[in-house]
Design a protein around this motif. Sequence first.
Motif, short mmCIF file in Angstrom:
data_model
loop_
_atom_site.label_atom_id
_atom_site.label_comp_id
_atom_site.label_asym_id
_atom_site.label_seq_id
_atom_site.Cartn_x
_atom_site.Cartn_y
_atom_site.Cartn_z
N GLY A 430 0.76 -1.28 0.07
CA GLY A 430 0.08 0.08 0.09
C GLY A 430 1.01 1.06 -0.12
O GLY A 430 1.93 1.37 0.21
N ILE A 431 0.37 2.48 -0.37
CA ILE A 431 0.77 3.41 -0.38
C ILE A 431 1.69 4.05 0.78
O ILE A 431 2.35 4.37 0.77
N ALA A 436 5.87 6.06 4.34
CA ALA A 436 6.20 5.26 5.63
C ALA A 436 7.94 5.40 5.61
O ALA A 436 9.07 5.38 6.27
N ALA A 437 8.32 4.25 4.11
CA ALA A 437 9.74 4.24 4.25
C ALA A 437 10.43 4.83 3.42
O ALA A 437 11.67 4.73 2.45
N GLY A 438 10.02 6.21 3.45
CA GLY A 438 10.70 7.61 2.23
C GLY A 438 10.57 6.84 1.16
O GLY A 438 12.18 7.64 0.23
N TYR A 439 9.61 6.73 0.48
CA TYR A 439 9.66 6.28 -0.97
C TYR A 439 10.83 4.99 -1.84
O TYR A 439 11.29 5.24 -2.38
N ASN A 440 10.79 4.29 -0.31
CA ASN A 440 11.30 3.41 -0.52
C ASN A 440 10.76 1.99 -1.46
O ASN A 440 10.08 1.41 -1.17
N LEU A 441 11.02 2.24 -2.82
CA LEU A 441 10.58 1.18 -3.86
C LEU A 441 10.72 -0.22 -3.29
O LEU A 441 10.37 -1.18 -4.49
N ASP A 442 11.90 -0.42 -3.23
CA ASP A 442 12.90 -1.66 -2.50
C ASP A 442 12.20 -2.40 -1.65
O ASP A 442 12.71 -2.78 -0.63
#
Length: 493
Positions: A430-431, A436-442
């Motif tokens: 979810g977005i 929350a992960a600082g926009y970490n997509l990994d």
Amino acid sequence: MSNLTPVIKSIQDIMRQDSGVDGDAQRISQLTWLLFLKVFDALEEELEFTRDDYKSPIAEHLRWRHWAADAEGMTGDAMLDFVDKQLFPALKALSADPQRNPRGYVVRGVFEDAYNYMKSGHLLRQVVNKLNAIDFNRQAERHQFNDLYEKILRDLQSAGNAGEFYTPRAVTQFMVDMTNPQLGESVMDPATGTGGFLVCAIEHLRKQVHNASQEAVLQNSIRGVEKKQLPHMLCVTNLLLHGIEVPSQIVHDNTLARPLRDYTAADRVNVILTNPPFGGIEEPGIEAGFPADVRTKETADLFLVLIQHLLKPGGRAAVVLPDGFLFGEGAKARIKEQLLQHCNLHTIVRLPNGVFAPYTGIKTNLLFFTKGQPTQHIWYYEHPYPPGVKNYNKTKPIRIDEFDLEKAWWGTETDGFAARVENERAWKVGIDQIKAAGYNLDQKNPHIGEQQSHDPDELLADYARLQNEAQALRDELKSILAQSLAAKMAQGA
């Protein structure tokens, strides 16, 4: 392809004897401008046959049939003189306007930075005579040439510099299949390279063509920009061979050099398919054309900003990006934040190591997004190696049928991919978790624990490996201690 491979090999052998041609890149550059003129002439022959009013943009004495087709024609110094002092200057100076003289514009674009490397007119004549053995008006030979052409591209790009790699055919095919361009939509690659994505898109669209007016729509729907001269020339030749009569919308330029604000609604497209150069750094000043909060010198990052900007509302993109982009911070994080605000990044396909072997071992991802709706959640799909395969390589590349798993799972965007289900390869994030992960997509596969091997042979092999590593470390420590002890004793003495 059997009869063409020896032709090209013998041409390269002749070029090796010429003192002016140095290395593979120059050999291929030399071969490419000759091929371009031969292909162009063959296609002109067809046009003269089908259109009474056809007029070539190239002066009669400069056309391939006039100076190259006769095996007993000019050679030696006369040949060199003609090529260097007449042919090249004339083609570089063609009065070419993309509207009034689009064919001339294509020829001039191809020759803009081209160069005749050969110093022997006799060897040049031999090369030309070998090329004349290929008949591009025969459909069978043209198809064979397409295969050969891909081999030339792979040979050229096995050097793989500045992050530019030949995208495996299976990957381009999968990206085209999933974005599914429709006739009437514009398709673009802003970092065209040698045209792999565009050729794949042309083949996809051509299945939808059933009459002349639909073919005209297809002819006008393909766009690309390529910064480097040799890939641009290869791309234009590639498109000619794939039935794009006037590839005048393949521009020799750096897409990133044009300030973002200069792109207007007329420049926007429906579909973007691309593998932008990884790890490249743009020259100073390029980033000034981009908004201050996303300024960076890194090529792939700037391309992602540009791609969002170039899509029409509702437009779709499929982009190859390295792992480093997914977890990157700073400007990368801001670029990702904007991407998720303005586009629905609905799917990230995570490719295993070796897909781009032998050019790079960098892990890559395929990002699929649609402009106009913010992202609510991202689906991840981890692409597995086929059974029995531990890595891809030059002789065993990734194959299109491996993507059948993803295709069966994919579903349709119109219903928000409602049919998708999580499995050991697929999961949804979810977005809020992404923010929350600082926009970490990994985002790692949460099912990975379930895949832990319980095979006793594998576990024993792992145990043995760890034991060996521990022993090697102990030995290394021992020798360091022994050395420092010996040094101390020597000092004491």
